[in-house]
Design an enzyme around this catalytic site. Sequence first.
Site, PDB file in Angstrom:
ATOM      1  N   ASP A 136       0.830  -1.208   0.000  1.00  0.00           N
ATOM      2  CA  ASP A 136       0.000   0.000   0.000  1.00  0.00           C
ATOM      3  C   ASP A 136       0.865   1.259   0.000  1.00  0.00           C
ATOM      4  OD1 ASP A 136      -2.467   1.344   2.384  1.00  0.00           O
ATOM      5  OD2 ASP A 136      -1.942   1.876   0.320  1.00  0.00           O
ATOM      6  N   ASP A 150      -2.084   5.979  -5.796  1.00  0.00           N
ATOM      7  CA  ASP A 150      -2.290   5.112  -4.634  1.00  0.00           C
ATOM      8  C   ASP A 150      -2.547   3.673  -5.088  1.00  0.00           C
ATOM      9  OD1 ASP A 150      -4.922   4.880  -2.107  1.00  0.00           O
ATOM     10  OD2 ASP A 150      -2.917   4.014  -2.216  1.00  0.00           O
TER      11      ASP A 150
END
Lengths: 421, 31
Positions: free
Chosen positions: A129, A330
Amino acid sequence: KIAENHHSHTIEVSSLLPSTSCKSPTKVLSSHDNKASLEVVHKYGPCSRLNQDKTIAAPTHAEILLQDQSRVKSIHSRLSNSKASGGNDVKVIDATTVPAKDGSVVGSGNYIVTVGLGTPQKQLSLIFDTGSDITWTQCQPCAKSCYKQKEQIFDPSQSTSYTNISCSSSICSSLTSATGNTPGCASSTCVYGIQYGDSSFSVGFFGTDKLTLTSTDAFNSIYFGCGQNNQGLFGGSAGLLGLGRDKLSVVSQTAQKYSKIFSYCLPSSSSSTGFLTFGGSASKNSKFTPLSTISAGPSFYGLDFSGISVGGTKLAISASVFSNAGAIIDSGTVISRLPPAAYSALRASFRKLMSKYPLTSALSILDTCYDFSNYSTISVPKIGFFFSSGIEVDIDATGILYANRISQVCLAFAGNSDATD
Amino acid sequence: VFIFGNVQQKTLEVFYDGSAGKVGFAPGGCS
């Protein structure tokens, strides 16, 4: 299955749904010239080790999109909160409570890598992440709670290289910037806590242990969270590998060797594989754009985004629409979110170029969906992203549509609800 | 913020260079 011409992709409708078998069997990703490559698989796809365990049901597409929406809401609140309150309204963590600090919902993050932790090393599948910083995994004895995970839960007492971080260590206080919460202290051991949106969190002891990326790339003492109280939508994965820009992220902790360089490629479908590489050099045909920093969220990878093209035509959207909002990249957010004015321009242009196909009902946050049941191939306009450095990045054909089923295939973009988001 | 999500990043090699402060994109990167 996808023929390219100047402004559109011709796609075989059958290729829109992932195959049920893993298309690229696990290849041994090598480690050489100072880089380490790990295989990336889709958490719910046939290539994932987690997928073999039928007791961990994969969410529906509607559920994935809903989780994605709560992640995006928490990212927006993270950025607006600190802007509004001029800093993190941090709270003290103790081992039982986690303040409602908006982080980012990781349930929707659906790409995982497998790493080794401890001595002897235990294999753990972690969501990677770029939208969060600390790395954590569930730990025995799960003093408060652990969600169901595929692999054995890590037991620090069985690792000869595990150490706890004391409360007085400066590393402990640096958790504040990485998690947004002031660390707690339990029997003189540093306690971390990170809250992801409204449904998932991890609280536990902050420690160090050996992290093995590949057979030749290992780091003896990486700081990570050993979660004693974990709850959330992690789909059977063992935790999270934080790749954000904070000094506690794995990228910063391995900077000595990889100088904060990493790259990844996310596979075209959930039944194929990609990679995550630390170190190394970019492909020759790479186009570069500067990283920017969003003051309200310095851990995010900011980009200066300036426009969109559909079918080879740049949309008439004023650059201020993008510069007002700011932009981040992201790996944990599924569907790209555009400022409202940009999304409505994209939506109008796409619908015009796709007017020969029948529209059907929306799928959660995706409001432009088609029924392709009566087609074997379709022609879809190309979509490109422009950045202030003047480069244009073509979105791959597999990144334009999100297929729930052949009779409901949607434009894979959504608008933010508020221009200042 | 505009969020560049992982669906749109598919098959791109996304290259982060935190020290040089730049991000690179290369098409057809997963092979």
